[in-house]
Motif scaffolding. Structure first.
Motif, PDB file in Angstrom:
ATOM      1  N   SER A 103     -10.540   0.653  -6.849  1.00  0.00           N
ATOM      2  CA  SER A 103      -9.517   1.683  -5.930  1.00  0.00           C
ATOM      3  C   SER A 103      -8.360   1.964  -6.663  1.00  0.00           C
ATOM      4  N   ARG A 104      -8.142   1.414  -7.860  1.00  0.00           N
ATOM      5  CA  ARG A 104      -6.776   1.714  -8.418  1.00  0.00           C
ATOM      6  C   ARG A 104      -6.640   3.273  -8.573  1.00  0.00           C
ATOM      7  N   ARG A 105      -5.540   3.645  -8.853  1.00  0.00           N
ATOM      8  CA  ARG A 105      -5.094   4.977  -9.348  1.00  0.00           C
ATOM      9  C   ARG A 105      -5.561   6.063  -8.313  1.00  0.00           C
ATOM     10  N   THR A 106      -5.605   5.448  -7.049  1.00  0.00           N
ATOM     11  CA  THR A 106      -6.052   6.268  -5.869  1.00  0.00           C
ATOM     12  C   THR A 106      -5.043   6.383  -4.746  1.00  0.00           C
ATOM     13  N   GLY A 107      -3.896   5.998  -5.208  1.00  0.00           N
ATOM     14  CA  GLY A 107      -2.667   5.781  -4.031  1.00  0.00           C
ATOM     15  C   GLY A 107      -2.926   4.908  -3.149  1.00  0.00           C
ATOM     16  N   LEU A 108      -3.815   3.850  -2.956  1.00  0.00           N
ATOM     17  CA  LEU A 108      -4.180   2.829  -2.133  1.00  0.00           C
ATOM     18  C   LEU A 108      -2.896   1.710  -2.179  1.00  0.00           C
ATOM     19  N   GLY A 109      -2.328   1.425  -3.330  1.00  0.00           N
ATOM     20  CA  GLY A 109      -1.230   0.745  -3.239  1.00  0.00           C
ATOM     21  C   GLY A 109       0.153   1.140  -2.688  1.00  0.00           C
ATOM     22  N   THR A 110       0.292   2.464  -2.790  1.00  0.00           N
ATOM     23  CA  THR A 110       1.317   3.275  -2.027  1.00  0.00           C
ATOM     24  C   THR A 110       1.112   3.235  -0.577  1.00  0.00           C
ATOM     25  N   ARG A 111      -0.131   3.622  -0.330  1.00  0.00           N
ATOM     26  CA  ARG A 111      -0.417   3.388   1.190  1.00  0.00           C
ATOM     27  C   ARG A 111      -0.287   2.224   1.946  1.00  0.00           C
ATOM     28  N   LEU A 112      -0.608   0.800   1.147  1.00  0.00           N
ATOM     29  CA  LEU A 112      -0.452  -0.293   1.531  1.00  0.00           C
ATOM     30  C   LEU A 112       0.901  -0.559   1.684  1.00  0.00           C
ATOM     31  N   MET A 113       1.826  -0.228   0.762  1.00  0.00           N
ATOM     32  CA  MET A 113       3.297  -0.689   0.730  1.00  0.00           C
ATOM     33  C   MET A 113       3.824   0.238   2.040  1.00  0.00           C
ATOM     34  N   GLN A 114       3.525   1.449   2.089  1.00  0.00           N
ATOM     35  CA  GLN A 114       4.262   2.221   3.379  1.00  0.00           C
ATOM     36  C   GLN A 114       3.797   1.607   4.734  1.00  0.00           C
ATOM     37  N   THR A 115       2.504   1.154   4.824  1.00  0.00           N
ATOM     38  CA  THR A 115       1.916   0.589   6.016  1.00  0.00           C
ATOM     39  C   THR A 115       2.705  -0.633   6.336  1.00  0.00           C
ATOM     40  N   ILE A 116       2.910  -1.501   5.342  1.00  0.00           N
ATOM     41  CA  ILE A 116       3.598  -2.872   5.559  1.00  0.00           C
ATOM     42  C   ILE A 116       5.073  -2.681   5.462  1.00  0.00           C
ATOM     43  N   GLU A 117       5.550  -1.712   5.021  1.00  0.00           N
ATOM     44  CA  GLU A 117       6.993  -1.449   5.394  1.00  0.00           C
ATOM     45  C   GLU A 117       7.189  -1.002   6.838  1.00  0.00           C
ATOM     46  N   ASP A 118       6.331   0.004   7.266  1.00  0.00           N
ATOM     47  CA  ASP A 118       6.378   0.393   8.787  1.00  0.00           C
ATOM     48  C   ASP A 118       5.974  -1.064   9.926  1.00  0.00           C
ATOM     49  N   ALA A 119       5.132  -1.669   9.359  1.00  0.00           N
ATOM     50  CA  ALA A 119       4.877  -2.997  10.371  1.00  0.00           C
ATOM     51  C   ALA A 119       6.027  -3.500  10.382  1.00  0.00           C
ATOM     52  N   ALA A 120       6.816  -3.613   9.241  1.00  0.00           N
ATOM     53  CA  ALA A 120       8.093  -4.752   9.198  1.00  0.00           C
ATOM     54  C   ALA A 120       9.109  -4.095  10.033  1.00  0.00           C
ATOM     55  N   ARG A 121       9.201  -2.674   9.963  1.00  0.00           N
ATOM     56  CA  ARG A 121      10.394  -2.006  10.893  1.00  0.00           C
ATOM     57  C   ARG A 121      10.058  -2.284  12.394  1.00  0.00           C
ATOM     58  N   ARG A 122       8.599  -2.250  12.929  1.00  0.00           N
ATOM     59  CA  ARG A 122       8.268  -2.430  14.058  1.00  0.00           C
ATOM     60  C   ARG A 122       8.335  -3.836  14.596  1.00  0.00           C
ATOM     61  N   ALA A 123       8.239  -4.666  13.392  1.00  0.00           N
ATOM     62  CA  ALA A 123       8.553  -6.258  13.715  1.00  0.00           C
ATOM     63  C   ALA A 123      10.058  -6.627  14.022  1.00  0.00           C
TER      64      ALA A 123
END
Length: 183
Positions: A103-123
């Motif tokens: 799954s590398r070079r598909t944007g998954l790392g970016t999506r995971l980082m954006q999702t964890i940052e959003d979760a951090a904000r909500r927390a």
């Protein structure tokens, strides 16, 4: 989202044995591909599974574990660990961003980082930190996502083959939006 696009979800303890096994296989894949993620090669699936089991069992109650699932199974993961110091309730550390080779070079790392940052904000977290191998693909990813380098530590850790490497320490102020709008 297409059938091929992995879905990202939060893992809540207790984690199933099949998920622990899949996370272990993901960690082994990362180490076998040369990722500097705290382990030396060779890493067995059993040792990786034991590590995941201990990590899940002993993590701070506010820790967040995300996984990305595709049709094959767990294709990626990332963690957030709240700072333990009483004077740092606003800070957390990001750890173990892993993306399977398929799954590398598909944007998954970016999506995971954006999702964890959003979760951090909500927390309620406003400051995140992490470290990564200097010159690695992950270093470029964090810079693209608006993370700021705080400095470099020579000889910080060993690659899976035992070779020392430098690390870059990054931080991200979630209250500040940079000009790219990434946060």
């Amino acid at each position: 989202m297409s059938e091929q696009t992995p879905t990202i979800e939060r893992l809540h303890p207790p984690v199933s044995d099949s998920d622990l096994r899949a996370l272990a296989e993901l960690l082994v894949d990362a180490v076998e591909s040369g990722a500097a993620v705290s382990f030396l090669a060779p890493l067995t699936v059993q040792l990786a599974e034991d590590w995941w089991r201990r990590t899940m069992a002993t993590s701070h109650p506010g820790a967040i574990f995300l996984v990305a699932r595709d049709v094959t199974g767990i294709a990626g993961t990332v963690q957030l660990h709240p700072a333990g110091a009483p004077n740092q309730p606003h800070r957390a550390e990001i750890a173990k961003l892993l993306v399977h080779r398929r799954s590398r070079r598909t944007g998954l790392g970016t999506r995971l980082m954006q999702t964890i940052e959003d979760a951090a904000r909500r927390a309620g977290f406003s400051l995140l930190t992490l470290d990564t191998k200097r010159g690695d693909t992950a270093e470029r990813l964090y810079r693209q996502l608006g993370w700021s380098p705080a400095g470099m530590v020579p000889g910080y850790a060993l690659d899976p083959d035992g070779t020392p490497h430098d690390a870059v320490i990054f931080y991200k102020d979630l209250n500040r939006t940079d000009e790219s709008g990434t946060g």
